[in-house]
Design a protein around this motif. Sequence first.
Motif, mmCIF file in Angstrom:
data_model
loop_
_atom_site.group_PDB
_atom_site.id
_atom_site.type_symbol
_atom_site.label_atom_id
_atom_site.label_comp_id
_atom_site.label_asym_id
_atom_site.label_seq_id
_atom_site.Cartn_x
_atom_site.Cartn_y
_atom_site.Cartn_z
ATOM 1 N N TRP A 70 0.867 -1.188 0.000
ATOM 2 C CA TRP A 70 0.000 0.000 0.000
ATOM 3 C C TRP A 70 0.896 1.230 0.000
ATOM 4 O O TRP A 70 1.947 1.237 0.640
ATOM 5 C CB TRP A 70 -0.881 0.042 1.256
ATOM 6 N N SER A 78 -3.295 4.159 -0.043
ATOM 7 C CA SER A 78 -4.012 3.866 -1.283
ATOM 8 C C SER A 78 -3.187 2.844 -2.055
ATOM 9 O O SER A 78 -2.026 2.599 -1.735
ATOM 10 C CB SER A 78 -4.184 5.152 -2.102
ATOM 11 N N ARG A 79 -3.782 2.231 -3.072
ATOM 12 C CA ARG A 79 -3.021 1.268 -3.874
ATOM 13 C C ARG A 79 -2.146 1.973 -4.899
ATOM 14 O O ARG A 79 -1.135 1.440 -5.348
ATOM 15 C CB ARG A 79 -3.978 0.311 -4.602
ATOM 16 N N THR A 80 -2.568 3.166 -5.303
ATOM 17 C CA THR A 80 -1.796 3.914 -6.293
ATOM 18 C C THR A 80 -1.148 5.125 -5.626
ATOM 19 O O THR A 80 -1.657 5.652 -4.639
ATOM 20 C CB THR A 80 -2.707 4.395 -7.437
ATOM 21 N N ARG A 88 0.975 2.089 -9.625
ATOM 22 C CA ARG A 88 0.577 1.159 -8.585
ATOM 23 C C ARG A 88 1.813 0.669 -7.849
ATOM 24 O O ARG A 88 2.814 0.329 -8.471
ATOM 25 C CB ARG A 88 -0.200 -0.021 -9.178
ATOM 26 N N GLU A 91 4.215 -5.084 -5.081
ATOM 27 C CA GLU A 91 3.716 -6.005 -4.048
ATOM 28 C C GLU A 91 4.675 -6.057 -2.867
ATOM 29 O O GLU A 91 5.886 -5.876 -3.028
ATOM 30 C CB GLU A 91 3.626 -7.426 -4.630
ATOM 31 N N ALA A 223 -8.876 -3.163 2.703
ATOM 32 C CA ALA A 223 -9.138 -4.122 1.634
ATOM 33 C C ALA A 223 -9.469 -3.328 0.382
ATOM 34 O O ALA A 223 -9.935 -2.186 0.471
ATOM 35 C CB ALA A 223 -10.330 -5.004 2.008
ATOM 36 N N ASP A 224 -9.220 -3.914 -0.784
ATOM 37 C CA ASP A 224 -9.460 -3.196 -2.044
ATOM 38 C C ASP A 224 -10.943 -2.886 -2.229
ATOM 39 O O ASP A 224 -11.769 -3.648 -1.791
ATOM 40 C CB ASP A 224 -8.994 -4.032 -3.229
#
Length: 224
Positions: A70, A78-80, A88, A91, A223-224
């Motif tokens: 994250w 955020s993921r991005t 992005r 991982e 969670a997404d």
Amino acid sequence: MAADGLFPLPAPPRRQLAPGAVHVPGWLDPPRQRQLAAACRDWALGPVPARAAVLPGGARMSVRTVCLGWHWQPYRYSRTADDAGGGRVAELPDWLADLGRAALADAWQDHAAARDYRPDTALINFYQGSARMGMHQDKDERSDQPVVSFSIGDSCLFRFGNPDTRNRPYTDVELGSGDVFVFGGPSRFCYHGVPKTFPGTAPDDSGHQAGRINITLRRTGLAD
Ligand code: MD3
Ligand code: FE
């Protein structure tokens, strides 16, 4: 050596500063420090470049940060990487989460807690020159799982405070290359900071001569 393999290894030397806050000096051996330092320098190049985050008031942090799993920016995940090119984030590799679990098991001597530890993000901070980090709490996560911290390169002055104020009482600790620090339980939401680093103190075999690197593993609980 008669005892080889027959008895459990002794617990590593460690020091508890407060309930849940445990310092394990030199937990990462030099080859591991070198591997981690090289991986961190790689992550700093992309897909999201390391950057000095900007605080809501407009001040730029003196530390450069890159995130895995994250993306953190003051004060959300955020993921991005919306403040660093929009890509992005990479991982969080299983081997790094596993290393965090192993460090937690050794620091706390609690294998059940280690089994349950599921970090989903790593924040990697690069300190150079006079970079520092003011007293703050980490409370953007929605989980109370512990934070596991790894230090590589130059040593620093680390200030571990209390849950209520950014001021005294606090304890100053020197963190050196290879040290692990775990913050969980009642220490998870304590104020803490890095008032200064000590340039030029990185051991030759740490694999990082350009300042200090700190990696923190955390569970965001998002969670997404
Ligand atoms: C105590 N980093 O990234 S690591 C941070 O050395 C941060 O770069 C510092 O504070 C560094 O947020 C300190 C030790 C640390 C990390 C998280 C904590 C101590 C903590 C969370 C709660 C209490
Ligand atoms: Fe912090």
